[in-house]
Design an enzyme around this catalytic site. Structure first.
Site, PDB file in Angstrom:
ATOM      1  N   ARG A  12       0.957   8.801  -5.680  1.00  0.00           N
ATOM      2  CA  ARG A  12       0.053   9.201  -6.768  1.00  0.00           C
ATOM      3  C   ARG A  12      -0.340  10.679  -6.675  1.00  0.00           C
ATOM      4  O   ARG A  12      -0.936  11.200  -7.624  1.00  0.00           O
ATOM      5  CB  ARG A  12      -1.179   8.304  -6.792  1.00  0.00           C
ATOM      6  CG  ARG A  12      -0.834   6.883  -7.270  1.00  0.00           C
ATOM      7  CD  ARG A  12      -2.049   6.021  -7.489  1.00  0.00           C
ATOM      8  NE  ARG A  12      -1.752   4.797  -8.184  1.00  0.00           N
ATOM      9  CZ  ARG A  12      -1.662   3.575  -7.614  1.00  0.00           C
ATOM     10  NH1 ARG A  12      -1.836   3.446  -6.316  1.00  0.00           N
ATOM     11  NH2 ARG A  12      -1.391   2.518  -8.345  1.00  0.00           N
ATOM     12  N   HIS A  35       6.498   6.775   3.880  1.00  0.00           N
ATOM     13  CA  HIS A  35       7.277   5.531   3.944  1.00  0.00           C
ATOM     14  C   HIS A  35       8.348   5.621   5.038  1.00  0.00           C
ATOM     15  O   HIS A  35       8.592   4.651   5.755  1.00  0.00           O
ATOM     16  CB  HIS A  35       7.981   5.255   2.611  1.00  0.00           C
ATOM     17  CG  HIS A  35       7.043   4.997   1.463  1.00  0.00           C
ATOM     18  ND1 HIS A  35       6.816   5.923   0.481  1.00  0.00           N
ATOM     19  CD2 HIS A  35       6.301   3.912   1.158  1.00  0.00           C
ATOM     20  CE1 HIS A  35       5.961   5.413  -0.403  1.00  0.00           C
ATOM     21  NE2 HIS A  35       5.629   4.206  -0.017  1.00  0.00           N
TER      22      HIS A  35
END
Ligand code: PAF
Length: 283
Positions: free
Chosen positions: A189, A37
């Protein structure tokens, strides 16, 4: 960094920047930020003057048996990472702000054809949820540019198509996948993996790389390449949803005259469903 949770506050700040002729770059996220990110915020710097990130775990894109309730939420850590990365405005709305009539009753955006293949086949309604929330966020933030990771290649394709179909003014930029040193694509995840599963997980990138090497060597039996990738992953303990060679522009199955390839996979390992892809141009 400004931190706001209402649509009205986002609009006030962004309108001021637009009045000052500043270009606004937007990075939508579901939070639990990692280096992947941060790389999107860094990519944003090349495209504008002001940087907005949203943190919103979007219920509409999760199926009834998926991980919405357990999706990792780390707002304080996310705020610090965004501030350190030079973000100007963090938008962290609650569900009622985005879906005032509830997510189940909300108006939806469907991007036909490319939403029900690959991940869409295994996650019915997922891309409708993504397209809907991204369209809403675009209306709220009114960015000049929006950045999305290429790791979610099908998502990026769906968003590009939606922007073209709805004549939205935003420019969509894809940013390269950020990988761990062993090749595993960064993902929130990944933390669902046990220590043993984490050691196995780089096999996904290895198998994609082998498929690309075969294509580069001239192999055009796509079924053979796909079968070998799937068999290697399943043999290593994964449960593979798909391992597929596609046209990178349309996501249609590759043909002998395809030049822009993408090899994509989604494979389950323990509690995690991992996705990854590699694109390349055959010239
Ligand atoms: O990629 C994500 O994190 C999400 O799908 C997005 C684009 C923020 C929409 O909820």
């Amino acid at each position: 960094m400004l931190s706001v949770s209402t649509i009205a506050d986002v609009r006030t700040h962004v309108a001021r920047w637009h009045e000052q002729k500043q270009r606004v770059v937007f990075v939508p996220t579901m939070g639990n930020l990692h280096a992947g990110h941060v790389s999107l915020i860094e990519a944003a710097r090349q495209h504008g003057d002001r940087f907005v990130a949203s943190i919103f775990v979007n219920p509409m894109q999760f199926g009834p048996n998926e991980d919405f309730a357990h999706y990792p939420r780390t707002p304080a850590q996310d705020a610090k990472m965004l501030e350190d990365a030079g973000c100007d405005l963090m938008f962290m709305p609650d569900v009622g702000e985005i879906y005032p009539n509830g997510a189940a009753q909300a108006t939806r955006i469907e991007v036909p054809g490319i939403s029900n293949i690959l991940c869409g086949e295994f996650r019915p309604g997922h891309f409708e949820g993504v397209a809907t929330v991204v369209a809403k966020l675009f209306h709220i933030v009114d960015p000049d540019v929006a950045i999305f990771g290429e790791k979610d290649f099908q998502q990026l394709t769906v968003i590009r198509r939606m922007v073209a179909d709805l004549c939205l003014r935003v420019e969509i930029v894809g940013a390269p996948t950020v990988r761990e040193s062993d090749g595993l694509a960064m993902s929130s995840r990944n933390q669902y993996l046990s220590t043993e599963e984490r050691k196995l997980a780089p096999a996904i990138h290895r198998q994609l790389s082998q498929a690309v090497a075969a294509l580069k060597a001239g192999e055009r039996d796509f079924g053979k390449i796909e079968g070998m990738g799937r068999a290697a992953l399943d043999g290593a303990g994964f449960r593979t949803d798909y391992f597929s060679v596609r046209d990178a522009r349309s996501l249609a199955p590759a043909r002998p005259d395809t030049r822009q390839f993408v090899v994509l996979t989604a494979s389950r390992l323990g509690k995690a469903r991992l996705i990854d892809n590699i694109q390349f141009s055959a010239g």
